[in-house]
Design an enzyme around this catalytic site. Structure first.
Site, PDB file in Angstrom:
ATOM      1  CB  THR A  15      85.913  78.057  17.410  1.00 47.32           C
ATOM      2  OG1 THR A  15      84.679  78.133  18.122  1.00 47.32           O
ATOM      3  CG2 THR A  15      85.938  76.789  16.582  1.00 47.32           C
ATOM      4  CB  SER A  60      83.324  84.838  22.115  1.00 45.79           C
ATOM      5  OG  SER A  60      82.335  83.939  21.673  1.00 45.79           O
ATOM      6  CB  THR A 167      76.285  92.628  12.138  1.00 43.14           C
ATOM      7  OG1 THR A 167      76.131  94.000  12.512  1.00 43.14           O
ATOM      8  CG2 THR A 167      75.225  91.808  12.856  1.00 43.14           C
ATOM      9  CD  GLN A 280      63.644  95.932  16.130  1.00 46.50           C
ATOM     10  OE1 GLN A 280      63.170  95.044  15.440  1.00 46.50           O
ATOM     11  NE2 GLN A 280      63.033  96.404  17.200  1.00 46.50           N
ATOM     12  CB  CYS A 281      66.918  97.396   9.139  1.00 46.27           C
ATOM     13  SG  CYS A 281      65.164  97.779   9.144  1.00 46.27           S
TER      14      CYS A 281
END
Length: 345
Positions: A15, A60, A167, A280-281
């Protein structure tokens, strides 16, 4: 003669590199070769800026390991000519890309700053200019005639993070990234404030840059959910040529302790498939054996990913699988902090 640092911008796509054609209202690729003319504020920075762009900008979502190699080869061929690098990619997979690049470059002594934007550089409300200008400024910072940053970082919305700790957390907020298990390395306000104690400090100061280009991409992420079936897990673990599995478990590393599930993982490990357990947290760490539901995982040889992110775990798995290590040595190196990606216990 000038002592200004030389900074190379590498535009891969995303972008940030789009501007609006006001005649057609369509977005088109920005010409980074004329970046200083188009963004005159860059002239106020104490550095010399050059740019290289991929011939075809890559969305991406289409990123893969071959493009990772393209990025590190540009860095490798320009490493002695430039004092720092700013890499522009799409934000959706930026944490994956930048994590991989951190493992591919050994003995790094210069800053590599990944950045991008949520809005195109030509948009009136864009976050692109600030992200780009500050990333270049950070890459230019020196202390005692040496770059202050000597690692792969990610800069977005006033914060500099260690790339392999990040993340993407939002598809629409400007504050798109988080680093849940490691504090920001720097914050941009009226002044750039670095937390120097947190910066990665290479132990090998005089060794040449080593570029690792062989990544094994025969890996999979197996995300657990209540109700996951034996057939699903069996199908995933039976993928041809599978070499590694990132097991996204619950909480601190918990998973079903049903016999069929443990047996399938045990069979995979017996075939020398490396299985790494990550949580997963969004924050926290895997502690195998902390609860009964992870005791059996530990016993059969599942490797704890500790507090590594999924994105970084994928990159590290691809990197280490090429080294042809025994399970014990693989576990040792995976749980060792190679580029600051895991908190040392």
């Amino acid at each position: 003669m000038t002592n200004k640092p030389n900074i190379l911008i590498i535009y891969t796509g995303g972008t940030i590199g789009m501007v609006k054609d006001y005649k057609t209202n369509a977005l088109k690729a920005f010409d980074f070769s004329e970046i200083v003319q188009n963004i005159p504020e860059l002239q106020q920075l104490n550095c010399n800026i050059k740019s290289i762009s991929f011939k075809e900008p890559i969305d991406s979502s289409n990123m893969n390991t071959q493009y990772y190699i393209d990025i590190v080869e540009i860095i490798e061929s320009n490493y002695t000519k430039f004092d720092g690098f700013v890499i522009l990619t799409g934000s959706d997979t930026m944490s994956y890309i930048s994590s991989a690049v951190s493992f591919m470059l050994e003995n790094l002594q210069k800053p590599i700053i990944f950045t991008g934007s949520q809005l195109p550089i030509g948009d009136i409300r864009t976050d692109a200019k600030e992200n780009l200008i500050t990333s270049i400024a950070i890459a230019s910072v020196r202390k005692q005639h040496q770059p202050l940053i000597k690692e792969v970082c990610l800069y977005f919305e006033y914060k500099l993070y260690r790339a392999n700790r990040t993340t993407k957390i939002s598809a629409e907020h400007f504050e798109a990234f988080a680093s849940m298990n490691y504090p920001a390395l720097a914050e941009s306000g009226v002044h750039l404030k670095f937390n120097e104690a947190l910066l990665f400090k290479p132990t090998e100061k005089d060794k040449p840059l080593i570029v690792r280009k062989n990544l094994i991409s025969d890996v999979v992420i197996l995300k657990l959910f209540p109700g996951i079936t034996k057939a699903t897990v069996e199908a995933i673990l039976s993928i041809q040529n599978l070499k590694g599995v990132i097991l996204e478990s619950y909480g601190s590393g918990n998973a079903p302790n049903e016999t069929w599930f443990i047996d399938l993982l045990k069979k995979a490990i017996a075939k020398e498939i490396k299985v790494v357990n990550v949580t997963q947290c969004s924050g926290g760490s895997v502690i195998l054996g902390h609860y009964d539901t992870s005791v059996k995982l530990k016993k059969i040889g599942v490797i704890s990913g500790l507090d590594i992110t999924t994105e970084s775990a994928v990159a590290k798995l691809m990197y280490l699988l090429n080294e042809d290590l025994s399970l014990e040595m693989f576990k040792y190196h995976f749980q060792k902090s190679l580029r600051g990606e895991i908190t040392k216990k």
